[in-house]
Design an enzyme around this catalytic site. Structure first.
Site, PDB file in Angstrom:
ATOM      1  CB  VAL A  88      -0.919  -0.004   1.236  1.00  0.00           C
ATOM      2  CG1 VAL A  88      -1.859  -1.211   1.199  1.00  0.00           C
ATOM      3  CG2 VAL A  88      -0.131   0.044   2.537  1.00  0.00           C
ATOM      4  CG  HIS A 104      -3.558  -6.176   0.274  1.00  0.00           C
ATOM      5  ND1 HIS A 104      -2.438  -6.848   0.675  1.00  0.00           N
ATOM      6  CD2 HIS A 104      -4.448  -7.111  -0.119  1.00  0.00           C
ATOM      7  CE1 HIS A 104      -2.654  -8.159   0.550  1.00  0.00           C
ATOM      8  NE2 HIS A 104      -3.851  -8.344   0.073  1.00  0.00           N
ATOM      9  CB  CYS A 115     -20.829   7.811  -1.154  1.00  0.00           C
ATOM     10  SG  CYS A 115     -19.390   8.879  -1.021  1.00  0.00           S
ATOM     11  CB  ALA A 214      13.462  -7.633  -4.392  1.00  0.00           C
TER      12      ALA A 214
HETATM   13  N1  APR Z   1      13.858  -8.781  -1.008  1.00  0.00           N
HETATM   14  C1  APR Z   1      12.927  -9.752  -1.230  1.00  0.00           C
HETATM   15  N2  APR Z   1      12.165 -10.305  -0.243  1.00  0.00           N
HETATM   16  C2  APR Z   1      12.379  -9.860   1.020  1.00  0.00           C
HETATM   17  C3  APR Z   1      13.350  -8.867   1.327  1.00  0.00           C
HETATM   18  C4  APR Z   1      14.102  -8.325   0.241  1.00  0.00           C
HETATM   19  N3  APR Z   1      15.019  -7.391   0.437  1.00  0.00           N
HETATM   20  N4  APR Z   1      13.321  -8.652   2.670  1.00  0.00           N
HETATM   21  C5  APR Z   1      12.354  -9.488   3.184  1.00  0.00           C
HETATM   22  N5  APR Z   1      11.807 -10.221   2.189  1.00  0.00           N
HETATM   23  C6  APR Z   1      10.729 -11.218   2.268  1.00  0.00           C
HETATM   24  C7  APR Z   1      10.625 -11.950   3.594  1.00  0.00           C
HETATM   25  O1  APR Z   1      11.478 -13.081   3.646  1.00  0.00           O
HETATM   26  C8  APR Z   1       9.150 -12.343   3.631  1.00  0.00           C
HETATM   27  O2  APR Z   1       8.965 -13.615   3.015  1.00  0.00           O
HETATM   28  O3  APR Z   1       9.513 -10.535   2.126  1.00  0.00           O
HETATM   29  C9  APR Z   1       8.476 -11.266   2.774  1.00  0.00           C
HETATM   30  C10 APR Z   1       7.616 -10.281   3.568  1.00  0.00           C
HETATM   31  O4  APR Z   1       6.535 -11.001   4.082  1.00  0.00           O
HETATM   32  P1  APR Z   1       5.370 -10.245   4.896  1.00  0.00           P
HETATM   33  O5  APR Z   1       5.975  -9.346   5.875  1.00  0.00           O
HETATM   34  O6  APR Z   1       4.447 -11.307   5.368  1.00  0.00           O
HETATM   35  O7  APR Z   1       4.677  -9.332   3.775  1.00  0.00           O
HETATM   36  P2  APR Z   1       3.605  -9.732   2.644  1.00  0.00           P
HETATM   37  O8  APR Z   1       3.814 -11.113   2.150  1.00  0.00           O
HETATM   38  O9  APR Z   1       3.598  -8.655   1.665  1.00  0.00           O
HETATM   39  O10 APR Z   1       2.243  -9.672   3.516  1.00  0.00           O
HETATM   40  C11 APR Z   1       1.045  -9.822   2.829  1.00  0.00           C
HETATM   41  O11 APR Z   1      -0.229  -9.235   4.765  1.00  0.00           O
HETATM   42  O12 APR Z   1      -0.023  -7.901   6.515  1.00  0.00           O
HETATM   43  C12 APR Z   1      -0.749  -8.104   5.411  1.00  0.00           C
HETATM   44  O13 APR Z   1      -1.864  -6.599   3.991  1.00  0.00           O
HETATM   45  C13 APR Z   1      -0.606  -6.910   4.489  1.00  0.00           C
HETATM   46  O14 APR Z   1      -0.015  -6.852   2.179  1.00  0.00           O
HETATM   47  C14 APR Z   1       0.295  -7.447   3.405  1.00  0.00           C
HETATM   48  C15 APR Z   1      -0.020  -8.925   3.405  1.00  0.00           C
END
Ligand code: APR
Length: 224
Positions: A88, A104, A115, A214
Protein backbone atom coordinates in the site's frame (compact mmCIF):
# COMPACT_ATOMS: atom_id res chain seq x y z
CA UNK A 1 4.45 -11.67 -17.78
CA UNK A 2 3.07 -11.17 -14.31
CA UNK A 3 4.91 -9.88 -11.27
CA UNK A 4 3.35 -10.17 -7.81
CA UNK A 5 5.11 -8.17 -5.10
CA UNK A 6 4.89 -8.03 -1.33
CA UNK A 7 6.42 -6.06 1.52
CA UNK A 8 9.85 -7.54 0.82
CA UNK A 9 10.21 -5.56 -2.43
CA UNK A 10 10.07 -2.37 -0.34
CA UNK A 11 12.30 -3.62 2.49
CA UNK A 12 15.49 -2.17 0.93
CA UNK A 13 13.70 1.21 0.74
CA UNK A 14 13.30 1.07 4.52
CA UNK A 15 9.66 -0.05 4.68
CA UNK A 16 9.25 -2.50 7.59
CA UNK A 17 7.85 -5.86 6.51
CA UNK A 18 5.12 -7.55 8.54
CA UNK A 19 6.30 -11.07 9.25
CA UNK A 20 9.79 -11.95 8.19
CA UNK A 21 12.30 -12.65 10.85
CA UNK A 22 9.35 -13.93 12.86
CA UNK A 23 8.54 -10.54 14.39
CA UNK A 24 5.01 -9.39 13.60
CA UNK A 25 4.61 -5.63 13.78
CA UNK A 26 3.09 -4.32 17.04
CA UNK A 27 1.47 -0.88 17.64
CA UNK A 28 0.90 0.44 21.15
CA UNK A 29 0.85 -3.13 22.45
CA UNK A 30 -1.62 -4.26 19.76
CA UNK A 31 -0.52 -6.78 17.09
CA UNK A 32 -0.91 -5.11 13.66
CA UNK A 33 -3.59 -7.67 12.84
CA UNK A 34 -5.75 -5.99 15.54
CA UNK A 35 -5.14 -2.30 14.81
CA UNK A 36 -5.22 -3.00 11.04
CA UNK A 37 -8.66 -4.63 11.11
CA UNK A 38 -12.14 -3.81 9.84
CA UNK A 39 -13.37 -4.39 13.39
CA UNK A 40 -11.11 -1.58 14.69
CA UNK A 41 -12.55 0.79 12.06
CA UNK A 42 -15.95 0.12 13.62
CA UNK A 43 -14.69 0.41 17.20
CA UNK A 44 -12.07 3.19 17.04
CA UNK A 45 -11.48 4.86 13.66
CA UNK A 46 -9.30 7.66 15.16
CA UNK A 47 -6.91 4.97 16.48
CA UNK A 48 -6.75 3.39 13.02
CA UNK A 49 -5.94 6.77 11.46
CA UNK A 50 -3.26 7.35 14.11
CA UNK A 51 -1.62 4.02 13.10
CA UNK A 52 -1.83 4.88 9.42
CA UNK A 53 -0.56 8.46 9.92
CA UNK A 54 2.40 6.94 11.80
CA UNK A 55 3.09 4.60 8.87
CA UNK A 56 2.66 7.43 6.34
CA UNK A 57 5.16 9.53 8.23
CA UNK A 58 7.54 6.57 8.08
CA UNK A 59 6.97 6.20 4.35
CA UNK A 60 6.99 9.87 3.31
CA UNK A 61 10.73 10.22 2.85
CA UNK A 62 11.35 6.73 1.47
CA UNK A 63 12.31 6.23 -2.14
CA UNK A 64 11.81 3.36 -4.58
CA UNK A 65 14.78 0.97 -4.80
CA UNK A 66 16.43 -0.81 -7.72
CA UNK A 67 13.74 -3.51 -7.78
CA UNK A 68 10.91 -0.97 -8.07
CA UNK A 69 12.79 0.89 -10.81
CA UNK A 70 13.55 -2.29 -12.74
CA UNK A 71 9.92 -3.44 -12.62
CA UNK A 72 8.89 -0.03 -13.97
CA UNK A 73 11.42 -0.51 -16.79
CA UNK A 74 9.97 -3.96 -17.56
CA UNK A 75 6.62 -2.31 -18.20
CA UNK A 76 8.29 -0.31 -20.98
CA UNK A 77 10.25 -3.32 -22.27
CA UNK A 78 7.58 -6.03 -22.30
CA UNK A 79 4.26 -5.18 -24.00
CA UNK A 80 2.34 -7.78 -21.97
CA UNK A 81 3.47 -7.07 -18.42
CA UNK A 82 1.14 -6.90 -15.40
CA UNK A 83 2.29 -5.67 -11.99
CA UNK A 84 0.19 -6.77 -9.03
CA UNK A 85 1.13 -5.64 -5.53
CA UNK A 86 0.01 -6.32 -1.99
CA UNK A 87 1.85 -3.18 -0.91
CA UNK A 88 0.00 0.00 0.00
CA UNK A 89 3.13 2.20 0.03
CA UNK A 90 2.81 3.57 -3.53
CA UNK A 91 6.54 3.01 -4.22
CA UNK A 92 5.90 1.17 -7.50
CA UNK A 93 4.02 4.20 -8.81
CA UNK A 94 6.73 6.50 -7.44
CA UNK A 95 9.23 4.47 -9.52
CA UNK A 96 7.13 5.09 -12.64
CA UNK A 97 4.99 1.95 -12.82
CA UNK A 98 1.53 2.58 -14.26
CA UNK A 99 -1.77 0.67 -13.92
CA UNK A 100 -0.46 -1.17 -10.87
CA UNK A 101 -3.12 -3.57 -9.58
CA UNK A 102 -3.25 -2.72 -5.86
CA UNK A 103 -4.82 -5.71 -4.13
CA UNK A 104 -4.72 -4.14 -0.67
CA UNK A 105 -5.41 -0.51 -1.49
CA UNK A 106 -3.14 2.50 -1.05
CA UNK A 107 -2.06 4.33 2.12
CA UNK A 108 -2.14 7.73 0.33
CA UNK A 109 -5.90 7.49 -0.25
CA UNK A 110 -8.95 7.78 1.98
CA UNK A 111 -12.30 6.11 1.30
CA UNK A 112 -15.78 7.14 2.40
CA UNK A 113 -17.53 4.59 4.63
CA UNK A 114 -20.84 5.85 3.20
CA UNK A 115 -20.60 6.41 -0.58
CA UNK A 116 -17.26 4.54 -1.09
CA UNK A 117 -15.72 7.55 -2.89
CA UNK A 118 -11.93 7.67 -2.81
CA UNK A 119 -9.79 10.75 -2.20
CA UNK A 120 -6.06 11.53 -2.21
CA UNK A 121 -5.18 11.87 1.43
CA UNK A 122 -2.13 13.45 2.98
CA UNK A 123 -1.54 13.15 6.75
CA UNK A 124 -1.36 16.93 7.38
CA UNK A 125 -4.64 18.02 5.84
CA UNK A 126 -6.65 14.86 6.01
CA UNK A 127 -10.39 15.69 5.75
CA UNK A 128 -12.43 13.92 8.45
CA UNK A 129 -15.66 13.85 6.50
CA UNK A 130 -16.46 12.88 2.91
CA UNK A 131 -16.73 16.03 0.74
CA UNK A 132 -19.48 14.28 -1.28
CA UNK A 133 -21.80 12.82 1.39
CA UNK A 134 -20.38 14.01 4.72
CA UNK A 135 -19.84 10.46 6.03
CA UNK A 136 -16.62 9.40 7.80
CA UNK A 137 -13.44 8.74 5.83
CA UNK A 138 -11.22 5.76 6.53
CA UNK A 139 -7.84 4.66 5.07
CA UNK A 140 -8.34 3.13 1.59
CA UNK A 141 -6.43 0.04 2.67
CA UNK A 142 -7.78 -3.51 2.90
CA UNK A 143 -7.72 -4.41 6.56
CA UNK A 144 -7.84 -7.80 8.22
CA UNK A 145 -11.27 -9.35 7.97
CA UNK A 146 -12.13 -7.27 4.90
CA UNK A 147 -12.68 -8.13 1.25
CA UNK A 148 -10.36 -6.92 -1.50
CA UNK A 149 -11.42 -3.92 -3.60
CA UNK A 150 -13.95 -4.94 -6.23
CA UNK A 151 -12.37 -6.00 -9.49
CA UNK A 152 -8.72 -5.86 -8.38
CA UNK A 153 -8.38 -9.57 -7.65
CA UNK A 154 -10.40 -10.56 -10.71
CA UNK A 155 -8.06 -8.54 -12.95
CA UNK A 156 -5.01 -10.08 -11.26
CA UNK A 157 -6.42 -13.60 -11.50
CA UNK A 158 -7.04 -13.17 -15.22
CA UNK A 159 -3.46 -11.98 -15.73
CA UNK A 160 -2.23 -14.97 -13.69
CA UNK A 161 -4.27 -17.41 -15.79
CA UNK A 162 -2.90 -15.92 -19.03
CA UNK A 163 0.76 -15.31 -18.14
CA UNK A 164 3.66 -17.50 -19.35
CA UNK A 165 6.16 -16.16 -16.83
CA UNK A 166 5.26 -15.23 -13.24
CA UNK A 167 7.61 -13.57 -10.75
CA UNK A 168 6.77 -13.66 -7.02
CA UNK A 169 8.89 -11.05 -5.29
CA UNK A 170 9.17 -10.38 -1.56
CA UNK A 171 6.04 -11.99 -0.19
CA UNK A 172 5.68 -14.59 2.58
CA UNK A 173 2.83 -16.07 0.48
CA UNK A 174 0.75 -16.50 3.65
CA UNK A 175 -2.07 -14.06 2.90
CA UNK A 176 -4.89 -15.16 0.58
CA UNK A 177 -6.30 -14.58 -1.95
CA UNK A 178 -3.07 -12.83 -3.10
CA UNK A 179 -1.00 -15.95 -2.46
CA UNK A 180 -3.28 -17.97 -4.77
CA UNK A 181 -2.18 -15.96 -7.83
CA UNK A 182 1.15 -17.80 -8.40
CA UNK A 183 -0.70 -21.08 -7.86
CA UNK A 184 -3.23 -20.00 -10.50
CA UNK A 185 -0.38 -19.11 -12.89
CA UNK A 186 1.38 -22.42 -12.25
CA UNK A 187 -1.84 -24.37 -12.83
CA UNK A 188 -2.27 -22.52 -16.15
CA UNK A 189 1.21 -23.67 -17.25
CA UNK A 190 3.28 -20.58 -16.45
CA UNK A 191 6.94 -20.73 -15.36
CA UNK A 192 6.93 -19.41 -11.76
CA UNK A 193 10.02 -17.80 -10.25
CA UNK A 194 10.24 -16.72 -6.60
CA UNK A 195 12.66 -14.06 -5.31
CA UNK A 196 13.03 -14.01 -1.54
CA UNK A 197 15.88 -14.32 0.97
CA UNK A 198 13.77 -16.89 2.82
CA UNK A 199 11.83 -20.01 1.87
CA UNK A 200 8.07 -19.61 1.73
CA UNK A 201 5.17 -22.09 1.45
CA UNK A 202 5.27 -21.31 -2.29
CA UNK A 203 8.95 -22.22 -2.83
CA UNK A 204 8.26 -25.92 -3.36
CA UNK A 205 5.84 -25.29 -6.25
CA UNK A 206 8.07 -22.77 -8.04
CA UNK A 207 10.06 -23.68 -11.16
CA UNK A 208 12.89 -21.44 -9.97
CA UNK A 209 13.72 -20.00 -6.55
CA UNK A 210 16.24 -17.15 -6.44
CA UNK A 211 17.35 -16.73 -2.84
CA UNK A 212 18.29 -13.17 -2.04
CA UNK A 213 17.17 -9.56 -1.97
CA UNK A 214 14.88 -8.15 -4.65
CA UNK A 215 16.95 -4.99 -5.07
CA UNK A 216 20.00 -7.11 -5.93
CA UNK A 217 18.40 -9.89 -7.99
CA UNK A 218 15.62 -8.22 -10.02
CA UNK A 219 17.99 -5.80 -11.87
CA UNK A 220 20.13 -8.80 -12.92
CA UNK A 221 17.32 -10.71 -14.64
CA UNK A 222 16.83 -8.81 -17.85
CA UNK A 223 19.80 -7.46 -19.76
CA UNK A 224 17.90 -6.03 -22.79
N1 APR B 1 13.86 -8.78 -1.01
C1 APR B 1 12.93 -9.75 -1.23
N2 APR B 1 12.16 -10.30 -0.24
C2 APR B 1 12.38 -9.86 1.02
C3 APR B 1 13.35 -8.87 1.33
C4 APR B 1 14.10 -8.33 0.24
N3 APR B 1 15.02 -7.39 0.44
N4 APR B 1 13.32 -8.65 2.67
C5 APR B 1 12.35 -9.49 3.18
N5 APR B 1 11.81 -10.22 2.19
C6 APR B 1 10.73 -11.22 2.27
C7 APR B 1 10.63 -11.95 3.59
O1 APR B 1 11.48 -13.08 3.65
C8 APR B 1 9.15 -12.34 3.63
O2 APR B 1 8.97 -13.62 3.01
O3 APR B 1 9.51 -10.54 2.13
C9 APR B 1 8.48 -11.27 2.77
C10 APR B 1 7.62 -10.28 3.57
O4 APR B 1 6.53 -11.00 4.08
P1 APR B 1 5.37 -10.25 4.90
O5 APR B 1 5.97 -9.35 5.87
O6 APR B 1 4.45 -11.31 5.37
O7 APR B 1 4.68 -9.33 3.77
P2 APR B 1 3.61 -9.73 2.64
O8 APR B 1 3.81 -11.11 2.15
O9 APR B 1 3.60 -8.66 1.66
O10 APR B 1 2.24 -9.67 3.52
C11 APR B 1 1.05 -9.82 2.83
O11 APR B 1 -0.23 -9.24 4.76
O12 APR B 1 -0.02 -7.90 6.52
C12 APR B 1 -0.75 -8.10 5.41
O13 APR B 1 -1.86 -6.60 3.99
C13 APR B 1 -0.61 -6.91 4.49
O14 APR B 1 -0.02 -6.85 2.18
C14 APR B 1 0.29 -7.45 3.40
C15 APR B 1 -0.02 -8.93 3.41
Amino acid sequence: MLALTGAGVSAESGVPTFRDGGNAAVWKGMPFTVISSGKMVQQDLPAVWEWFDYRRNLLRSLQPNAAHRELARWQETFPEFTLVTQNVDGLHQKAGSRNVIELHGNIWRARCVGCDSRFKSEAENRPDACPDCGELLRPDVVLFGELLPHGAFELAAQAAAECELCFVIGTSALVYPAASLPELAKAAGAFVCEINPEQTPLSSVCDEVLTGKAGEIVPMLCKS
